[in-house]
Design an enzyme around this catalytic site. Structure first.
Site, PDB file in Angstrom:
ATOM      1  CE  LYS A  40       6.594 -11.266  12.134  1.00  0.00           C
ATOM      2  NZ  LYS A  40       6.305 -11.483  13.577  1.00  0.00           N
ATOM      3  CG  ASP A  97       0.397  -5.333   4.912  1.00  0.00           C
ATOM      4  OD1 ASP A  97       1.177  -4.634   4.229  1.00  0.00           O
ATOM      5  OD2 ASP A  97       0.547  -5.488   6.147  1.00  0.00           O
ATOM      6  CG  ASP A 100       1.037   4.557   5.841  1.00  0.00           C
ATOM      7  OD1 ASP A 100       0.115   5.338   5.614  1.00  0.00           O
ATOM      8  OD2 ASP A 100       1.691   4.576   6.898  1.00  0.00           O
ATOM      9  CE  LYS A 128      -2.829   3.335   6.351  1.00  0.00           C
ATOM     10  NZ  LYS A 128      -2.661   3.403   7.820  1.00  0.00           N
ATOM     11  CB  VAL A 150      -6.758  -0.995   9.134  1.00  0.00           C
ATOM     12  CG1 VAL A 150      -7.653   0.188   8.811  1.00  0.00           C
ATOM     13  CG2 VAL A 150      -5.692  -1.178   8.051  1.00  0.00           C
ATOM     14  CG  ASP A 156       1.511  -6.132  13.221  1.00  0.00           C
ATOM     15  OD1 ASP A 156       1.647  -5.632  12.077  1.00  0.00           O
ATOM     16  OD2 ASP A 156       2.344  -5.973  14.131  1.00  0.00           O
TER      17      ASP A 156
HETATM   18  P1  IMP Z   1       4.913   2.328   4.097  1.00  0.00           P
HETATM   19  O1  IMP Z   1       6.367   1.998   3.897  1.00  0.00           O
HETATM   20  O2  IMP Z   1       4.732   3.552   4.939  1.00  0.00           O
HETATM   21  O3  IMP Z   1       4.145   2.378   2.803  1.00  0.00           O
HETATM   22  O4  IMP Z   1       4.313   1.203   4.993  1.00  0.00           O
HETATM   23  C1  IMP Z   1       4.134  -0.030   4.522  1.00  0.00           C
HETATM   24  C2  IMP Z   1       3.945  -1.052   5.637  1.00  0.00           C
HETATM   25  O5  IMP Z   1       3.588  -0.486   6.900  1.00  0.00           O
HETATM   26  C3  IMP Z   1       2.800  -1.932   5.264  1.00  0.00           C
HETATM   27  O6  IMP Z   1       3.207  -2.990   4.426  1.00  0.00           O
HETATM   28  C4  IMP Z   1       2.311  -2.419   6.613  1.00  0.00           C
HETATM   29  O7  IMP Z   1       3.043  -3.556   7.005  1.00  0.00           O
HETATM   30  C5  IMP Z   1       2.600  -1.278   7.543  1.00  0.00           C
HETATM   31  N1  IMP Z   1       1.373  -0.481   7.745  1.00  0.00           N
HETATM   32  C6  IMP Z   1       1.048   0.711   7.187  1.00  0.00           C
HETATM   33  N2  IMP Z   1      -0.159   1.135   7.568  1.00  0.00           N
HETATM   34  C7  IMP Z   1      -0.642   0.170   8.389  1.00  0.00           C
HETATM   35  C8  IMP Z   1      -1.889  -0.002   9.088  1.00  0.00           C
HETATM   36  O8  IMP Z   1      -2.824   0.800   9.042  1.00  0.00           O
HETATM   37  N3  IMP Z   1      -1.995  -1.153   9.816  1.00  0.00           N
HETATM   38  C9  IMP Z   1      -1.017  -2.092   9.887  1.00  0.00           C
HETATM   39  N4  IMP Z   1       0.137  -1.980   9.243  1.00  0.00           N
HETATM   40  C10 IMP Z   1       0.334  -0.861   8.504  1.00  0.00           C
HETATM   41 MG    MG Z   2       3.800  -4.851   5.252  1.00  0.00          MG
END
Ligand code: IMP
Ligand code: MG
Length: 172
Positions: A40, A97, A100, A128, A150, A156
Site C-alpha cells: 500500500k 515508496d 531498502d 536507502k 520513516v 506506515d
Molecule cells: P525491501 O524489500 O527491503 O527493499 O523493502 C521494500 C518495502 O519495505 C518498501 O516498499 C516499504 O513498503 C517497506 N519499507 C522499507 N523501509 C521502510 C521505512 O523506512 N518505512 C516504511 N516502510 C519501509
Molecule cells: Mg512498499
C-alpha cells in the site's frame, strides 16, 4: 499526534515529485507505459506522480508484504494481489515508496519479465542504499536517505501514519 523529526516537508516532496514526473514523461514520450503501484505504501506517491505526468498511461497495482508490524524486513516477500491483466509486450514502470534491501524490487522485476513485459523500470520516492542486500538500483529516485525507518506520505509503521503529508523519522 506525536511530533517526530521531519525529514522531508510537503513542499520538498511536491517539488521533487513534479521533477520525477517530468523525467519519466520525457523518457516515455510517445510510448505506452503501464504504471504499476506497489500497495500500500506507494499509493499517495503514485497518485501525485501520475497526475503530474503528461503522457497517456495505464495504471494498475500489485500488493506485497514483507514487514508485518516490524521495522526490519522478514526477508520473505509475500504476493497478496496480482492484477488480472496481460503484461505481454508492455513497458512497465513500477512505482514504489522506498527501496531498502531491494528484495521486493528484485522479486517484482523477475515476475513482470516472466509475464512478458518488454521492459521494467522502477521509480521510487526514497532510496536507502546503505541497507541493500541485492545489487538492485532504481531508475528514478526522489531522495536518497540515511538508514532510518520513516513514515508518512503513504508509508506506515503498523498501518499508522500513512496520511501524514510529509515524511518523518519513526526510528533513528
Ligand atoms: P525491501 O524489500 O527491503 O527493499 O523493502 C521494500 C518495502 O519495505 C518498501 O516498499 C516499504 O513498503 C517497506 N519499507 C522499507 N523501509 C521502510 C521505512 O523506512 N518505512 C516504511 N516502510 C519501509
Ligand atoms: Mg512498499
Amino acid at each position: 499526534m506525536e511530533r517526530r523529526r521531519i525529514l522531508l516537508t510537503k513542499e520538498e516532496i511536491d517539488k521533487r515529485v513534479k521533477d520525477l514526473a517530468r523525467e519519466v514523461s520525457r523518457k516515455y514520450a510517445g510510448e505506452e507505459v503501464l504504471v504499476i503501484g506497489v500497495l500500500k505504501g506507494a499509493w499517495i506517491f503514485m497518485a501525485d506522480l501520475v497526475r503530474a505526468m503528461d503522457i497517456e498511461i495505464e495504471c494498475d497495482f500489485v500488493r506485497v508484504a514483507s514487514y508485518g508490524g516490524r521495522t526490519e524486513t522478514s526477508g520473505q516477500v509475500c504476493l497478496l494481489y496480482w492484477p488480472g491483466i496481460d503484461f505481454a509486450g508492455k513497458k512497465v514502470l513500477v512505482v514504489d515508496d522506498i527501496v531498502d534491501t531491494g528484495l521486493t524490487s528484485v522479486f517484482l522485476r523477475k515476475r513482470f519479465l516472466e509475464e512478458g513485459a518488454v521492459s521494467v523500470e522502477f521509480c521510487v520516492l526514497l532510496d536507502k542504499p546503505s541497507r541493500r542486500k541485492t545489487d538492485f538500483k532504481p531508475d528514478y529516485v526522489g531522495f536518497t536517505i540515511p538508514d532510518h525507518f520513516v513514515v508518512g506520505y503513504g508509508m506506515d509503521f503498523n498501518e499508522r501514519y500513512r496520511n501524514l503529508p510529509h515524511v518523518e523519522v519513526y526510528k533513528e
